[in-house]
Motif scaffolding. Structure first.
Motif, mmCIF file in Angstrom:
data_model
loop_
_atom_site.group_PDB
_atom_site.id
_atom_site.type_symbol
_atom_site.label_atom_id
_atom_site.label_comp_id
_atom_site.label_asym_id
_atom_site.label_seq_id
_atom_site.Cartn_x
_atom_site.Cartn_y
_atom_site.Cartn_z
ATOM 1 N N GLY A 147 38.253 5.641 57.855
ATOM 2 C CA GLY A 147 38.988 4.760 56.957
ATOM 3 C C GLY A 147 40.087 3.934 57.598
ATOM 4 O O GLY A 147 40.335 2.798 57.177
ATOM 5 N N ASP A 148 40.742 4.469 58.631
ATOM 6 C CA ASP A 148 41.869 3.751 59.224
ATOM 7 C C ASP A 148 41.464 2.867 60.414
ATOM 8 O O ASP A 148 42.314 2.293 61.083
ATOM 9 N N LYS A 149 40.168 2.755 60.679
ATOM 10 C CA LYS A 149 39.702 1.954 61.816
ATOM 11 C C LYS A 149 39.453 0.498 61.453
ATOM 12 O O LYS A 149 39.265 -0.345 62.335
ATOM 13 N N ALA A 150 39.409 0.196 60.155
ATOM 14 C CA ALA A 150 39.161 -1.182 59.721
ATOM 15 C C ALA A 150 39.554 -1.328 58.264
ATOM 16 O O ALA A 150 39.659 -0.337 57.530
ATOM 17 N N THR A 151 39.772 -2.561 57.854
ATOM 18 C CA THR A 151 40.080 -2.832 56.449
ATOM 19 C C THR A 151 38.793 -3.262 55.736
ATOM 20 O O THR A 151 37.812 -3.649 56.370
ATOM 21 N N GLU A 152 38.849 -3.212 54.424
ATOM 22 C CA GLU A 152 37.684 -3.634 53.646
ATOM 23 C C GLU A 152 37.370 -5.109 53.900
ATOM 24 O O GLU A 152 36.201 -5.492 54.005
ATOM 25 N N ASP A 153 38.410 -5.933 54.024
ATOM 26 C CA ASP A 153 38.186 -7.365 54.280
ATOM 27 C C ASP A 153 37.493 -7.584 55.622
ATOM 28 O O ASP A 153 36.585 -8.418 55.731
ATOM 29 N N GLN A 154 37.941 -6.853 56.653
ATOM 30 C CA GLN A 154 37.309 -6.973 57.973
ATOM 31 C C GLN A 154 35.823 -6.620 57.909
ATOM 32 O O GLN A 154 34.972 -7.345 58.426
ATOM 33 N N LEU A 155 35.540 -5.499 57.274
ATOM 34 C CA LEU A 155 34.164 -5.022 57.209
ATOM 35 C C LEU A 155 33.284 -5.936 56.363
ATOM 36 O O LEU A 155 32.124 -6.182 56.695
ATOM 37 N N THR A 156 33.845 -6.459 55.285
ATOM 38 C CA THR A 156 33.085 -7.380 54.437
ATOM 39 C C THR A 156 32.712 -8.636 55.206
ATOM 40 O O THR A 156 31.569 -9.117 55.127
ATOM 41 N N GLU A 157 33.663 -9.169 55.983
ATOM 42 C CA GLU A 157 33.393 -10.370 56.777
ATOM 43 C C GLU A 157 32.309 -10.103 57.820
ATOM 44 O O GLU A 157 31.394 -10.917 58.015
ATOM 45 N N ILE A 158 32.403 -8.952 58.485
ATOM 46 C CA ILE A 158 31.405 -8.594 59.495
ATOM 47 C C ILE A 158 30.025 -8.455 58.862
ATOM 48 O O ILE A 158 29.026 -8.953 59.388
ATOM 49 N N LEU A 159 29.969 -7.790 57.715
ATOM 50 C CA LEU A 159 28.688 -7.597 57.046
ATOM 51 C C LEU A 159 28.060 -8.927 56.637
ATOM 52 O O LEU A 159 26.856 -9.143 56.806
ATOM 53 N N LEU A 160 28.868 -9.814 56.087
ATOM 54 C CA LEU A 160 28.351 -11.113 55.653
ATOM 55 C C LEU A 160 27.751 -11.882 56.824
ATOM 56 O O LEU A 160 26.674 -12.473 56.712
ATOM 57 N N GLU A 161 28.443 -11.855 57.960
ATOM 58 C CA GLU A 161 27.966 -12.593 59.123
ATOM 59 C C GLU A 161 26.740 -11.939 59.767
ATOM 60 O O GLU A 161 25.910 -12.622 60.365
ATOM 61 N N ASP A 193 38.008 8.934 52.600
ATOM 62 C CA ASP A 193 38.683 8.800 53.888
ATOM 63 C C ASP A 193 37.843 8.013 54.886
ATOM 64 O O ASP A 193 38.123 8.012 56.078
ATOM 65 N N SER A 194 36.796 7.359 54.402
ATOM 66 C CA SER A 194 35.929 6.584 55.284
ATOM 67 C C SER A 194 35.306 5.427 54.506
ATOM 68 O O SER A 194 35.424 5.336 53.289
ATOM 69 N N ALA A 212 33.381 -6.174 67.507
ATOM 70 C CA ALA A 212 34.722 -6.179 66.901
ATOM 71 C C ALA A 212 35.530 -4.954 67.308
ATOM 72 O O ALA A 212 36.658 -4.766 66.859
ATOM 73 N N LYS A 213 34.932 -4.112 68.180
ATOM 74 C CA LYS A 213 35.586 -2.889 68.673
ATOM 75 C C LYS A 213 35.963 -1.944 67.525
ATOM 76 O O LYS A 213 37.028 -1.307 67.542
ATOM 77 N N ILE A 214 35.087 -1.850 66.538
ATOM 78 C CA ILE A 214 35.272 -0.917 65.423
ATOM 79 C C ILE A 214 34.312 0.251 65.641
ATOM 80 O O ILE A 214 33.096 0.075 65.581
ATOM 81 N N PRO A 215 34.824 1.442 65.932
ATOM 82 C CA PRO A 215 33.941 2.587 66.203
ATOM 83 C C PRO A 215 33.274 3.101 64.929
ATOM 84 O O PRO A 215 33.845 3.030 63.838
ATOM 85 N N THR A 216 32.070 3.615 65.079
ATOM 86 C CA THR A 216 31.347 4.183 63.944
ATOM 87 C C THR A 216 31.290 5.704 64.070
ATOM 88 O O THR A 216 31.219 6.245 65.178
ATOM 89 N N LEU A 217 31.341 6.384 62.933
ATOM 90 C CA LEU A 217 31.183 7.833 62.910
ATOM 91 C C LEU A 217 29.705 8.207 62.945
ATOM 92 O O LEU A 217 29.309 9.186 63.554
ATOM 93 N N SER A 218 28.888 7.407 62.255
ATOM 94 C CA SER A 218 27.441 7.597 62.282
ATOM 95 C C SER A 218 26.785 6.283 61.899
ATOM 96 O O SER A 218 27.375 5.462 61.187
ATOM 97 N N ALA A 219 25.568 6.074 62.379
ATOM 98 C CA ALA A 219 24.819 4.853 62.074
ATOM 99 C C ALA A 219 23.345 5.211 62.063
ATOM 100 O O ALA A 219 22.796 5.615 63.093
#
Length: 247
Positions: A143-157, A168-169, A189-196
């Motif tokens: 949860g503290d590795k990115a904001t919702e706005d950041q993730l939404t922008e990445i997903l859209l692109e 918490d995530s 974007a250097k945002i780490p993932t817990l699982s993918a």
């Protein structure tokens, strides 16, 4: 709550414990082996590419990965492993799908059936609950590795679909075809993932009577802990007290 289950978050926390005792290696080796049957080149085999990425994320040695690929392509001998899926209902009526990789289908179905019955659930026929789920890219981010706005922008692109707050995530959902591009965009974007992973995600989740919650969680845990199990999916939505107890 459409398209998400807290069970995914619980599974990840449990997987972290399993990884420490090496149990996760066995599942990942089986997944690499099975995926490699579609071709040993990860550049042209998306499933194998995803499996290798997951293996590297838990620091699996490269030699282990290479041997698993060679067993899958037939370059090395090994036991015949086949994929089988079982469907059913837990106590309280929530749907469950169990994906297994086994060298003995008769043994596996018998033991899975026993787990269902002794915990108040019942096995169903093929496709009895599969229609309640859909294949999606499912990525978990702290949860503290990115904001919702950041993730939404990445997903859209990157061609993704949805960002969901999992407490918490964050959970990112996309079509399977967008999985690699979303993973790559997060890495850029250097945002780490817990699982993918590309998983079976419930179209809708459901609560059950609290009196059945302990039995349901016990069944899910036993199915997860079974040696032949690769994945367990459910549309059960545990309440916060159950999530905290499991965490």
């Amino acid at each position: 709550m459409s398209g998400h289950s807290k069970w995914h978050t619980i599974k990840h926390k449990k997987a972290s414990i399993d990884a420490k005792r090496g149990k996760i290696f066995t599942r990942l080796i089986k997944e690499i082996l099975i995926a490699a049957r579609g071709g040993g080149d990860p550049d042209s085999n998306a499933r194998l590419r995803t499996a290798i990425t997951a293996a590297k994320a838990v620091s699996m040695p490269s030699d282990n990965i290479k041997r698993a690929i060679m067993r899958g392509t037939g370059e090395l001998e090994g036991a015949t492993i086949e994929e089988v899926s079982y469907e059913g209902y837990g106590p309280g009526g929530a749907a469950i799908i169990v994906q297994c990789a086994t060298d003995n289908r008769v043994r596996t179905v018998s033991e899975i059936r026993h787990m269902f019955s002794k915990n108040g659930g019942n096995m169903g026929e093929p496709n009895s609950v599969a229609w309640m789920f859909e294949r999606k890219s499912q990525i978990l981010i702290e949860g503290d590795k990115a904001t919702e706005d950041q993730l939404t922008e990445i997903l859209l692109e990157a061609g993704g679909d949805d960002v969901q707050n999992s407490g918490d995530s964050w959970t990112l959902l996309s079509a399977p075809e967008a999985h690699d591009s979303v993973v790559a965009a997060l890495a850029a974007a250097k945002i780490p993932t817990l699982s993918a992973e590309v998983a079976l995600v419930p179209k809708n989740t459901m609560a059950i009577d609290p009196k059945n919650a302990a039995g349901m969680m016990r069944l899910l845990e036993q199915l997860e802990d079974y040696d032949d199990t690769q994945n367990v999916y459910t549309n059960y939505e545990p309440d916060e007290s159950t999530v905290e107890a499991m965490a």
